[in-house]
Design an enzyme around this catalytic site. Sequence first.
Site, PDB file in Angstrom:
ATOM      1  NE  ARG A 171      43.458  36.284  37.259  1.00 44.38           N
ATOM      2  CZ  ARG A 171      44.414  36.889  37.961  1.00 44.38           C
ATOM      3  NH1 ARG A 171      45.626  36.347  38.011  1.00 44.38           N
ATOM      4  NH2 ARG A 171      44.174  38.024  38.595  1.00 44.38           N
ATOM      5  CE  LYS A 198      42.232  40.389  34.683  1.00 39.78           C
ATOM      6  NZ  LYS A 198      41.000  40.253  35.515  1.00 39.78           N
ATOM      7  CG  HIS A 257      37.496  34.050  38.065  1.00 32.80           C
ATOM      8  ND1 HIS A 257      38.850  34.029  37.781  1.00 32.80           N
ATOM      9  CD2 HIS A 257      37.276  35.174  38.797  1.00 32.80           C
ATOM     10  CE1 HIS A 257      39.429  35.106  38.308  1.00 32.80           C
ATOM     11  NE2 HIS A 257      38.499  35.810  38.935  1.00 32.80           N
ATOM     12  NE  ARG A 260      42.689  35.444  41.111  1.00 25.27           N
ATOM     13  CZ  ARG A 260      43.988  35.463  41.390  1.00 25.27           C
ATOM     14  NH1 ARG A 260      44.638  34.314  41.554  1.00 25.27           N
ATOM     15  NH2 ARG A 260      44.652  36.598  41.506  1.00 25.27           N
ATOM     16  CD1 TRP A 283      44.198  40.442  42.426  1.00 24.57           C
ATOM     17  CD2 TRP A 283      44.779  39.144  44.146  1.00 24.57           C
ATOM     18  NE1 TRP A 283      43.188  39.518  42.610  1.00 24.57           N
ATOM     19  CE2 TRP A 283      43.517  38.715  43.659  1.00 24.57           C
ATOM     20  CE3 TRP A 283      45.351  38.490  45.236  1.00 24.57           C
ATOM     21  CZ2 TRP A 283      42.826  37.656  44.227  1.00 24.57           C
ATOM     22  CZ3 TRP A 283      44.665  37.427  45.792  1.00 24.57           C
ATOM     23  CH2 TRP A 283      43.415  37.026  45.295  1.00 24.57           C
ATOM     24  CE1 TYR A 292      37.862  37.386  47.556  1.00 24.69           C
ATOM     25  CE2 TYR A 292      39.885  38.594  47.121  1.00 24.69           C
ATOM     26  CZ  TYR A 292      38.821  37.846  46.669  1.00 24.69           C
ATOM     27  OH  TYR A 292      38.710  37.556  45.334  1.00 24.69           O
TER      28      TYR A 292
END
Length: 332
Positions: A171, A198, A257, A260, A283, A292
Amino acid sequence: MGETVYRSSGTADRAKAQEYHDRLKAEIWEVKRLGRKPRHSWKEAAGRWLEETSEKATHKEDEKKLQWLHPFLGKLMLDEITRDVIDRVTAAKLKEATKATTNRYLALVRSILRRSCDEWEWLERVPKISLFKETGSRERSLTWEQAKRLLDELPEHQREAVLFALATGLRQGNVLKLEWSQVNLELRHAWIPGWQSKNRRAISVPLNEVALGVLQRQFGKHPARVFTYAGRPLETANTKAWRAALTRAGIENFRWHDLRHTWATWQRQAGTPTHELQHLGGWRTGAMVERYAHVAPDHLANAAGRLDGMLGQVANSVATATNKNGLHNASR
């Protein structure tokens, strides 16, 4: 003995100050004599929220949102924040932002009011705050050709940061704030500590050849930070030079962003499975990575083809039986 209470009336008008004094005195009497809960202001609640959530990854974003909300809520007591007030906040934000962005502001207000009610017991009830239905997460990625055009248009210091993001999927904040203490060039490895992540989990970053080359070119430019400009650490990426480069490259509707998203898309197209991509991108759940899946049809086709051998035998036997029955019926 009585208790002396000091509180600003927030006004230089004597009559208004006296009115505030009388109202405050009446409230204090009700609290002490009748056992009624003291009233609290939005300003108090917002301040306490920021204190209690100071470790949130989005703490700075909350501060900015609260600054924007202050003209609407800053002078109100919590029990004065009604549905009509919320509707005015919603209408004002929609004039300058999307429904998705407006949702982030409304969600913050709702969270603070709910904590005021459920945990702090400052509020008897919370007005209903409905969020707009969102169509789904935003997934914008570049093609290889678009990425090349963008890199060609960027000034060198930004080109290196963007190239590193495309190589690692990190990020924006993790790229710009990367320090040499988080890098081991010999082991070809970098890491993001949990407090900078995050989801508050440390991220291990294996360095491919492109990422390693970027870091080697930055070595020695600054004693602590990796990405710099004119000897000073980069603090922001959304600059005039970034936007101008996008325009010259002919790329629209693209944010930093989205680099990413581009990295994740390229990884899936290269055949990287969900569990590996999840760990690489930091994640929390595999569901975030499944966004994806649609960009890697060849990878899924390989999986589907694993049944060809066994299912082919079944299909052949069915076809043979069908042909025999057809010949038998024709001879009758």
